[in-house]
Design a protein around this motif. Structure first.
Motif: not given
Length: 96
Positions: A6, A67, A4, A64, A11
Motif C-alpha cells: 500500500r 499494519l 510496500i 508491523e 507503510d
C-alpha cells in the motif's frame, strides 16, 4: 528492498525503519553525506547504541503490528505506543 503493498505513511515509515535496522545491524555507522569522513556515531557508547537499536526494533515490531491490524482504532493505539499520547487515536466518522 522492502516491498510496500500500500502507499501510505504507515507503510513508508515501517519500510524505512526496517531498512535502517538492517543497515545499522550490519554496521553501526552513520556518515554525513557532505563530509563522508565524519562518522556521527563514533563516540556512542555500547549502552547508547544498544538502547537505540532496541528502540528501533520496538518501532519495527509495533509498525508491523499496526499494519496487520484490521481495526483502525487498534492500529492507532499501536502507533501511540511508539509515539506517545500526542499521536492521535483514530476516530470513526458516522455517515449521516
Amino acid at each position: 528492498m522492502y516491498p510496500i503493498t500500500r502507499i501510505d505513511d504507515d507503510d513508508a515509515l515501517a519500510a524505512s525503519a526496517k531498512a535502517i535496522r538492517k543497515t545499522l545491524s550490519a554496521t553501526f555507522l552513520l556518515t554525513k553525506l557532505v563530509f563522508p569522513s565524519e562518522e556521527l556515531m563514533s563516540d556512542w557508547s555500547d549502552t547508547r547504541r544498544d538502547n537505540f537499536l532496541n528502540k528501533l526494533e520496538n518501532l519495527v515490531e509495533k509498525a508491523e503490528e499496526a499494519l496487520k491490524e484490521t481495526d483502525k482504532i487498534n492500529a492507532s493505539k499501536k502507533w501511540i505506543d511508539v509515539f506517545g499520547d500526542r499521536f492521535p487515536e483514530h476516530e470513526t466518522t458516522e455517515a449521516a
